[in-house]
Design a protein around this motif. Sequence first.
Motif, mmCIF file in Angstrom:
data_model
loop_
_atom_site.group_PDB
_atom_site.id
_atom_site.type_symbol
_atom_site.label_atom_id
_atom_site.label_comp_id
_atom_site.label_asym_id
_atom_site.label_seq_id
_atom_site.Cartn_x
_atom_site.Cartn_y
_atom_site.Cartn_z
ATOM 1 N N GLU A 189 59.819 19.587 4.363
ATOM 2 C CA GLU A 189 59.413 19.503 2.897
ATOM 3 C C GLU A 189 60.669 20.046 1.524
ATOM 4 O OE1 GLU A 189 56.264 18.356 1.553
ATOM 5 O OE2 GLU A 189 56.950 17.517 3.899
ATOM 6 N N PRO A 202 61.504 23.538 -1.597
ATOM 7 C CA PRO A 202 61.374 21.632 -1.954
ATOM 8 C C PRO A 202 62.246 20.731 -2.173
ATOM 9 C CG PRO A 202 59.926 22.908 -3.092
ATOM 10 C CD PRO A 202 60.691 24.191 -3.402
ATOM 11 N N ARG A 211 54.748 24.632 3.491
ATOM 12 C CA ARG A 211 56.312 24.942 3.229
ATOM 13 C C ARG A 211 56.802 25.158 4.246
ATOM 14 N NH1 ARG A 211 55.554 31.220 1.017
ATOM 15 N NH2 ARG A 211 54.763 31.319 2.513
ATOM 16 N N THR A 253 49.823 21.248 0.582
ATOM 17 C CA THR A 253 51.473 21.608 0.983
ATOM 18 C C THR A 253 51.763 22.649 1.411
ATOM 19 O OG1 THR A 253 51.169 20.234 -1.129
ATOM 20 C CG2 THR A 253 53.607 21.002 0.156
ATOM 21 N N ARG A 308 61.774 13.540 0.405
ATOM 22 C CA ARG A 308 60.982 14.341 1.704
ATOM 23 C C ARG A 308 60.048 13.408 3.139
ATOM 24 N NH1 ARG A 308 57.230 17.239 -2.365
ATOM 25 N NH2 ARG A 308 58.559 17.565 -3.694
#
Length: 231
Positions: A159, A198, A155, A153, A204
Amino acid sequence: MDDQGPARSPGRQVTSGLIKLSMVLRHQAWQESGKRGLTPTQSQVLAVVAALGRGVTVSSVAQHLSVTKGSASVAVSALEEKDLLRKMADPSDGRVVHLVLTRTGRREAQRSTQWPEVVVQSIGALPDTEQGGFLRGLIGVIRNLQEQGAIPTSRMCTECRFFRPNQNPGQDKPHHCNFIDAAIADADLRIDCAEMEPADADVRPQLLEALFSGHSIDPTRDPDPQGGTRP
Ligand code: SF4
């Protein structure tokens, strides 16, 4: 569609372009790291340890770089030998070992995070709107690769609970970052933002969809009902 059709599909053409770019990046990485007596992986490990800050382990480095724990471990041992990095046991749990940069390691890490200038200049020579479009496309591809578990994942804005896509429709800077409380353009979108926090997992995909559709996110399904404002 003729026999050449699939090969000419936009997906394959873009992939072909990315392969060419990756060759340039790899060549640059070997050249730059080699000058400093490091391999590209060792350079990347230094950059990741610097970026992640405290509590970094061999496993978290391996996950971040999408390499095996064995490969990360070999690179870490080489960096230890070069006195660029040290292993330190967690004071509260001696079984956990954290990676800490030495002073020289911090300096090398800074150099490792410098972008290959030839690529930066080539992208920077594009008009702003093209750079923004390129970035949006990359964010979409990265997101899809994340979904497939092919890469860790990132940053990214799409997200992040602070991101408000298309909050200012028709403006040069159509989006908004609630962390800095400022309008941002496509070209300002971030792929690795230290301030990213997040958004909820169900929100998302909506952020990405809103970015591409040109719509703002439905206020009744606000990504952060508490406001997502800077703490
Ligand atoms: S905090 Fe960073 S990742 Fe989040 S919206 Fe702002 S710029 Fe994007």
